[in-house]
Motif scaffolding. Structure first.
Motif, PDB file in Angstrom:
ATOM      1  N   VAL A  65      27.440 -49.706  73.536  1.00 15.64           N
ATOM      2  CA  VAL A  65      28.125 -49.980  72.197  1.00 15.64           C
ATOM      3  C   VAL A  65      29.748 -49.757  72.375  1.00 15.64           C
ATOM      4  CG1 VAL A  65      26.123 -49.557  70.878  1.00 15.64           C
ATOM      5  CG2 VAL A  65      27.630 -47.740  71.746  1.00 15.64           C
ATOM      6  N   ALA A  66      30.628 -50.115  71.572  1.00 17.06           N
ATOM      7  CA  ALA A  66      31.842 -50.135  71.800  1.00 17.06           C
ATOM      8  C   ALA A  66      32.757 -49.930  70.310  1.00 17.06           C
ATOM      9  CB  ALA A  66      32.539 -51.025  72.675  1.00 17.06           C
ATOM     10  N   VAL A  67      33.785 -49.288  70.533  1.00 16.53           N
ATOM     11  CA  VAL A  67      34.451 -49.330  69.346  1.00 16.53           C
ATOM     12  C   VAL A  67      35.981 -49.773  69.505  1.00 16.53           C
ATOM     13  CG1 VAL A  67      33.436 -47.628  68.224  1.00 16.53           C
ATOM     14  CG2 VAL A  67      35.569 -46.972  69.716  1.00 16.53           C
ATOM     15  N   MET A  68      36.551 -50.343  68.691  1.00 18.45           N
ATOM     16  CA  MET A  68      37.934 -50.730  69.008  1.00 18.45           C
ATOM     17  C   MET A  68      38.968 -49.965  68.984  1.00 18.45           C
ATOM     18  SD  MET A  68      40.243 -53.309  66.190  1.00 18.45           S
ATOM     19  CE  MET A  68      39.302 -54.702  66.115  1.00 18.45           C
ATOM     20  N   GLY A  69      40.177 -50.093  70.093  1.00 18.99           N
ATOM     21  CA  GLY A  69      41.085 -49.393  70.362  1.00 18.99           C
ATOM     22  C   GLY A  69      42.472 -49.589  69.698  1.00 18.99           C
ATOM     23  N   LEU A 125      35.411 -50.174  63.991  1.00 24.75           N
ATOM     24  CA  LEU A 125      36.236 -49.229  63.997  1.00 24.75           C
ATOM     25  C   LEU A 125      35.927 -47.689  64.373  1.00 24.75           C
ATOM     26  CD1 LEU A 125      38.686 -50.183  61.208  1.00 24.75           C
ATOM     27  CD2 LEU A 125      39.233 -50.354  63.452  1.00 24.75           C
ATOM     28  N   TRP A 126      34.354 -47.493  64.130  1.00 24.71           N
ATOM     29  CA  TRP A 126      33.763 -46.260  64.337  1.00 24.71           C
ATOM     30  C   TRP A 126      32.260 -46.636  64.524  1.00 24.71           C
ATOM     31  CZ3 TRP A 126      34.979 -47.663  59.499  1.00 24.71           C
ATOM     32  CH2 TRP A 126      34.024 -48.039  58.360  1.00 24.71           C
ATOM     33  N   LEU A 127      31.689 -45.615  65.165  1.00 24.36           N
ATOM     34  CA  LEU A 127      30.085 -45.485  65.349  1.00 24.36           C
ATOM     35  C   LEU A 127      29.616 -44.316  65.076  1.00 24.36           C
ATOM     36  CD1 LEU A 127      29.612 -48.171  68.202  1.00 24.36           C
ATOM     37  CD2 LEU A 127      28.799 -48.480  65.900  1.00 24.36           C
ATOM     38  N   GLU A 128      28.699 -44.145  64.655  1.00 22.95           N
ATOM     39  CA  GLU A 128      27.758 -42.849  64.380  1.00 22.95           C
ATOM     40  C   GLU A 128      26.369 -43.309  64.743  1.00 22.95           C
ATOM     41  OE1 GLU A 128      27.591 -38.901  61.347  1.00 22.95           O
ATOM     42  OE2 GLU A 128      28.396 -40.832  60.484  1.00 22.95           O
ATOM     43  N   ARG A 129      25.865 -42.227  65.806  1.00 17.97           N
ATOM     44  CA  ARG A 129      24.390 -42.614  66.456  1.00 17.97           C
ATOM     45  C   ARG A 129      23.803 -41.494  66.600  1.00 17.97           C
ATOM     46  NH1 ARG A 129      24.140 -48.012  68.508  1.00 17.97           N
ATOM     47  NH2 ARG A 129      25.299 -49.412  66.915  1.00 17.97           N
ATOM     48  N   ASP A 130      22.803 -41.092  65.905  1.00 15.58           N
ATOM     49  CA  ASP A 130      21.765 -39.951  66.288  1.00 15.58           C
ATOM     50  C   ASP A 130      22.528 -38.732  66.251  1.00 15.58           C
ATOM     51  OD1 ASP A 130      19.748 -41.815  66.747  1.00 15.58           O
ATOM     52  OD2 ASP A 130      20.426 -42.167  68.780  1.00 15.58           O
ATOM     53  N   ALA A 174      44.550 -46.550  56.192  1.00 12.13           N
ATOM     54  CA  ALA A 174      43.143 -45.776  56.772  1.00 12.13           C
ATOM     55  C   ALA A 174      42.873 -46.420  58.272  1.00 12.13           C
ATOM     56  CB  ALA A 174      42.062 -46.284  56.051  1.00 12.13           C
ATOM     57  N   VAL A 175      43.001 -47.870  58.373  1.00 14.08           N
ATOM     58  CA  VAL A 175      42.701 -48.335  59.666  1.00 14.08           C
ATOM     59  C   VAL A 175      43.415 -48.112  60.915  1.00 14.08           C
ATOM     60  CG1 VAL A 175      42.612 -50.573  60.904  1.00 14.08           C
ATOM     61  CG2 VAL A 175      41.759 -50.566  58.808  1.00 14.08           C
ATOM     62  N   GLN A 176      44.875 -47.791  60.639  1.00 17.65           N
ATOM     63  CA  GLN A 176      45.925 -47.168  61.626  1.00 17.65           C
ATOM     64  C   GLN A 176      45.511 -45.718  61.729  1.00 17.65           C
ATOM     65  OE1 GLN A 176      47.940 -48.801  63.435  1.00 17.65           O
ATOM     66  NE2 GLN A 176      48.118 -50.728  62.219  1.00 17.65           N
ATOM     67  N   MET A 177      44.926 -45.033  61.059  1.00 16.95           N
ATOM     68  CA  MET A 177      44.565 -43.726  61.243  1.00 16.95           C
ATOM     69  C   MET A 177      43.554 -43.574  62.263  1.00 16.95           C
ATOM     70  SD  MET A 177      44.801 -40.380  60.726  1.00 16.95           S
ATOM     71  CE  MET A 177      45.893 -40.020  59.187  1.00 16.95           C
ATOM     72  N   LEU A 178      42.543 -44.496  62.192  1.00 16.71           N
ATOM     73  CA  LEU A 178      41.460 -44.243  63.106  1.00 16.71           C
ATOM     74  C   LEU A 178      41.688 -44.686  64.684  1.00 16.71           C
ATOM     75  CD1 LEU A 178      38.179 -45.537  60.843  1.00 16.71           C
ATOM     76  CD2 LEU A 178      39.304 -43.258  61.081  1.00 16.71           C
ATOM     77  N   VAL A 179      42.755 -45.773  64.640  1.00 13.46           N
ATOM     78  CA  VAL A 179      42.957 -46.183  66.058  1.00 13.46           C
ATOM     79  C   VAL A 179      44.244 -45.412  66.503  1.00 13.46           C
ATOM     80  CG1 VAL A 179      41.914 -48.347  65.670  1.00 13.46           C
ATOM     81  CG2 VAL A 179      44.210 -48.135  65.036  1.00 13.46           C
ATOM     82  N   THR A 180      45.112 -44.877  65.749  1.00 17.59           N
ATOM     83  CA  THR A 180      46.241 -44.225  66.231  1.00 17.59           C
ATOM     84  C   THR A 180      46.163 -42.800  66.105  1.00 17.59           C
ATOM     85  OG1 THR A 180      47.747 -44.659  64.532  1.00 17.59           O
ATOM     86  CG2 THR A 180      47.618 -46.439  66.144  1.00 17.59           C
ATOM     87  N   GLY A 181      45.641 -42.210  65.148  1.00 16.67           N
ATOM     88  CA  GLY A 181      45.500 -40.811  64.626  1.00 16.67           C
ATOM     89  C   GLY A 181      47.028 -40.249  63.971  1.00 16.67           C
ATOM     90  N   PRO A 182      46.741 -39.199  63.482  1.00 12.48           N
ATOM     91  CA  PRO A 182      47.951 -38.732  62.489  1.00 12.48           C
ATOM     92  C   PRO A 182      49.216 -38.548  63.404  1.00 12.48           C
ATOM     93  CG  PRO A 182      46.400 -36.930  63.135  1.00 12.48           C
ATOM     94  CD  PRO A 182      45.580 -38.176  63.566  1.00 12.48           C
TER      95      PRO A 182
END
Length: 297
Positions: A65-69, A125-130, A174-182
């Motif tokens: 599985v993969a997320v976007m960078g 943009l994100w994944l949550e597994r187990d 919000a999208v930019q926060m997940l891929v670039t951080g604060p």
């Protein structure tokens, strides 16, 4: 419960990808943290095409599985036009340099470039597994909630892109926060030289370092922290550290220095360009240094 071997930023390096896959334990699922494209300065082995074909095959055959960078998102914007006819990401000298290796393989706005960037939009943009969370740069609960209200599966659509490019809406930010951080702007008169030799005034913040109160303690991706002011960071009403009771998160993005390490019991950045590593998650709620594996053994 699944076991995941988590692999950070590859940046068009086929050798690093294959070494990471060789280091993964048999039977473990693979999780990839994005930034598959765009070679880093001075990188010896470079092939965006080879890396992308391999990664897509791993995902389509169910091995990974993969997320976007942020580099995938930047490429999506770079190769698409807004309603004004201009690229959603400017074709400036700096942006051209960042995408140099991708453009060398696929060109600019060609059918191949558009095909691959269409595929990037299939990456969440994100994944949550187990009980494990995966994100490229930052797990921000408010940002995830904002995006999920429109895109529950975390996958962007073409109509989302203009507001992401301009950061003109809460969703786009919000999208930019997940891929670039604060990030935070340094005080007037201060700046630092990044790993590409460019002067910057905005600093990435370690969103998991709860005790960090000064610039040099909280900053990330700064090759020479002594360039930063030795002063407290101002309070930010729109920024919160990751909840210490929340599930563990693994991220990439930050080009960490030194030996790979676990900095918080429930957050680890795996992006160590000079000391490549992966993390072998086996269901633990507290991340363990014993589960870090460097590619050189």
């Amino acid at each position: 419960m699944n076991a995941f071997d988590v692999i950070p930023d590859i940046h068009a390096d086929p050798g690093r990808l294959e070494s990471s896959l060789d280091a993964a334990e048999p039977g473990a699922h693979l999780a990839l943290l994005g930034d598959f494209i765009d070679a880093l300065p001075g990188q010896a082995a470079v092939s965006d095409r080879t890396v992308l074909v391999r990664v897509r095959d791993l995902i389509e055959t169910g091995r990974a599985v993969a997320v976007m960078g942020n580099h995938e998102l930047n490429a999506v914007l770079f190769h698409r036009l807004g309603i004004d006819g201009a690229a959603l990401r400017r074709h400036s000298a700096r942006n051209m340099a960042q995408h140099r290796s991708f453009v060398a393989d696929f060109g600019i706005m060609t059918l191949e470039a558009l095909g691959w960037t269409d595929w990037f939009l299939s990456l969440p943009l994100w994944l949550e597994r187990d009980g494990l969370r995966l994100v490229h740069a930052c797990w921000s609960a408010p940002a995830v909630e904002t995006i999920a209200a429109r895109r529950p599966d975390g996958r962007l659509r073409p109509e989302d892109l203009p507001e992401i490019a301009t950061r003109s809406s809460r969703f786009g930010r919000a999208v930019q926060m997940l891929v670039t951080g604060p990030e935070l702007t340094l005080p007037e008169g201060h700046g630092f030289t990044d790993s590409h030799g460019a002067m910057r005034r905005r600093v990435r913040l370690a969103w998991w370092r709860h005790g960090a109160a000064r610039w040099r303690e909280a900053a990330l991706s700064v090759p020479r922290p002594e360039e930063l002011p030795d002063a407290p960071i101002p309070r930010r009403p729109n920024f919160a550290f990751y909840d210490q009771e929340a599930p563990p998160v693994l991220c990439g993005h930050y080009k960490m220095q030194g030996a790979p390490r676990i900095e918080a019991h429930n957050v680890a950045c795996l992006d160590y360009p000079a000391s490549p590593c992966l993390y072998r998650w086996r269901g633990e709620s507290r991340l363990s240094p014993a589960h870090l594996a460097t590619l050189d053994g």
